[in-house]
Design a protein around this motif. Structure first.
Motif, PDB file in Angstrom:
ATOM      1  N   TRP A  67      40.778  10.453  89.572  1.00  0.00           N
ATOM      2  CA  TRP A  67      41.541  11.518  89.803  1.00  0.00           C
ATOM      3  C   TRP A  67      43.017  11.014  89.533  1.00  0.00           C
ATOM      4  O   TRP A  67      43.532   9.796  89.775  1.00  0.00           O
ATOM      5  N   LEU A  68      43.821  12.169  89.140  1.00  0.00           N
ATOM      6  CA  LEU A  68      45.333  11.740  89.299  1.00  0.00           C
ATOM      7  C   LEU A  68      45.763  12.525  90.645  1.00  0.00           C
ATOM      8  O   LEU A  68      45.617  13.439  90.967  1.00  0.00           O
ATOM      9  N   CYS A  69      47.010  11.756  90.918  1.00  0.00           N
ATOM     10  CA  CYS A  69      47.735  12.198  91.977  1.00  0.00           C
ATOM     11  C   CYS A  69      47.944  13.686  91.709  1.00  0.00           C
ATOM     12  O   CYS A  69      48.729  14.017  90.704  1.00  0.00           O
ATOM     13  N   LYS A  70      47.970  14.555  92.696  1.00  0.00           N
ATOM     14  CA  LYS A  70      48.447  15.970  92.718  1.00  0.00           C
ATOM     15  C   LYS A  70      49.994  16.235  92.895  1.00  0.00           C
ATOM     16  O   LYS A  70      50.542  16.982  92.575  1.00  0.00           O
ATOM     17  N   LEU A  96      34.372  17.810  98.927  1.00  0.00           N
ATOM     18  CA  LEU A  96      35.844  17.476  98.949  1.00  0.00           C
ATOM     19  C   LEU A  96      36.090  16.196  99.511  1.00  0.00           C
ATOM     20  O   LEU A  96      35.466  15.883 100.474  1.00  0.00           O
ATOM     21  N   THR A  97      37.012  15.304  98.914  1.00  0.00           N
ATOM     22  CA  THR A  97      37.372  14.097  99.550  1.00  0.00           C
ATOM     23  C   THR A  97      38.837  13.921  99.576  1.00  0.00           C
ATOM     24  O   THR A  97      39.513  14.324  98.803  1.00  0.00           O
ATOM     25  N   ILE A 102      44.898   7.452  90.870  1.00  0.00           N
ATOM     26  CA  ILE A 102      45.021   7.187  92.292  1.00  0.00           C
ATOM     27  C   ILE A 102      43.441   6.592  92.890  1.00  0.00           C
ATOM     28  O   ILE A 102      43.515   5.799  93.909  1.00  0.00           O
ATOM     29  N   ALA A 103      42.504   6.878  92.364  1.00  0.00           N
ATOM     30  CA  ALA A 103      41.070   6.317  92.545  1.00  0.00           C
ATOM     31  C   ALA A 103      40.136   6.443  91.446  1.00  0.00           C
ATOM     32  O   ALA A 103      40.350   7.196  90.589  1.00  0.00           O
ATOM     33  N   THR A 104      39.189   5.712  91.366  1.00  0.00           N
ATOM     34  CA  THR A 104      38.301   5.350  90.502  1.00  0.00           C
ATOM     35  C   THR A 104      36.675   5.330  91.143  1.00  0.00           C
ATOM     36  O   THR A 104      36.739   5.165  92.252  1.00  0.00           O
ATOM     37  N   VAL A 105      35.977   5.782  90.366  1.00  0.00           N
ATOM     38  CA  VAL A 105      34.509   5.940  90.754  1.00  0.00           C
ATOM     39  C   VAL A 105      33.733   4.694  89.895  1.00  0.00           C
ATOM     40  O   VAL A 105      34.164   4.665  88.977  1.00  0.00           O
ATOM     41  N   ALA A 106      32.548   4.337  90.559  1.00  0.00           N
ATOM     42  CA  ALA A 106      31.628   3.588  89.716  1.00  0.00           C
ATOM     43  C   ALA A 106      31.115   4.307  88.689  1.00  0.00           C
ATOM     44  O   ALA A 106      30.897   5.645  88.604  1.00  0.00           O
ATOM     45  N   THR A 107      30.712   3.511  87.463  1.00  0.00           N
ATOM     46  CA  THR A 107      29.817   4.179  86.343  1.00  0.00           C
ATOM     47  C   THR A 107      28.662   3.449  86.338  1.00  0.00           C
ATOM     48  O   THR A 107      28.512   2.337  86.650  1.00  0.00           O
ATOM     49  N   ALA A 108      27.898   4.165  85.752  1.00  0.00           N
ATOM     50  CA  ALA A 108      26.338   3.606  85.456  1.00  0.00           C
ATOM     51  C   ALA A 108      26.435   2.854  84.511  1.00  0.00           C
ATOM     52  O   ALA A 108      27.566   2.726  83.574  1.00  0.00           O
ATOM     53  N   SER A 109      25.370   2.260  84.110  1.00  0.00           N
ATOM     54  CA  SER A 109      25.496   1.066  83.084  1.00  0.00           C
ATOM     55  C   SER A 109      25.755   1.862  81.831  1.00  0.00           C
ATOM     56  O   SER A 109      26.161   1.355  80.744  1.00  0.00           O
ATOM     57  N   GLY A 110      25.338   3.263  81.571  1.00  0.00           N
ATOM     58  CA  GLY A 110      25.550   4.028  80.315  1.00  0.00           C
ATOM     59  C   GLY A 110      27.161   4.299  80.253  1.00  0.00           C
ATOM     60  O   GLY A 110      27.254   4.986  78.997  1.00  0.00           O
ATOM     61  N   TYR A 159      40.754  16.314  96.804  1.00  0.00           N
ATOM     62  CA  TYR A 159      39.923  16.117  95.493  1.00  0.00           C
ATOM     63  C   TYR A 159      38.718  16.608  95.627  1.00  0.00           C
ATOM     64  O   TYR A 159      37.881  16.149  96.265  1.00  0.00           O
ATOM     65  N   ARG A 160      38.139  17.606  94.336  1.00  0.00           N
ATOM     66  CA  ARG A 160      36.882  17.689  94.278  1.00  0.00           C
ATOM     67  C   ARG A 160      36.171  16.593  93.469  1.00  0.00           C
ATOM     68  O   ARG A 160      36.622  16.194  92.488  1.00  0.00           O
ATOM     69  N   TRP A 161      34.956  16.130  93.908  1.00  0.00           N
ATOM     70  CA  TRP A 161      34.177  15.290  93.245  1.00  0.00           C
ATOM     71  C   TRP A 161      34.076  15.547  91.569  1.00  0.00           C
ATOM     72  O   TRP A 161      34.177  14.575  90.976  1.00  0.00           O
TER      73      TRP A 161
END
Length: 75
Positions: free
Chosen positions: A10-13, A40-41, A21-29, A54-56
């Motif tokens: 996500w980008l800071c609002k 909402l997080t 500002i935050a990153t999520v894990a990615t799958a092997s693909g 922020y919405r997922w």
């Protein structure tokens, strides 16, 4: 995070900030994990300390660029 690398997150609002500002894990693909509903997080920006919801589903690929640091000339 490494400048120029692509992260899913996500980008800071806060318009004055706007950094990744935050990153999520990615799958092997290379796809972001989708184990969650559209939750909402609350995320606090590590750069400007602004906290927002922020919405997922609003995450996307973002290129990280560090905040530029102004340099003062001595003399």
């Amino acid at each position: 995070m490494v400048p120029g690398e692509i992260y899913v997150g996500w980008l800071c609002k806060n318009r004055a900030c706007g950094l990744v500002i935050a990153t999520v894990a990615t799958a092997s693909g290379g796809k972001a994990l989708t184990d969650f509903d559209d939750q909402l997080t609350a995320i606090k920006c590590p750069h400007c300390q602004d906290e927002n919801l922020y919405r997922w589903s609003a995450r996307s690929e973002q290129s990280y660029s560090p905040k530029s640091v102004s340099t003062k000339r001595q003399g």
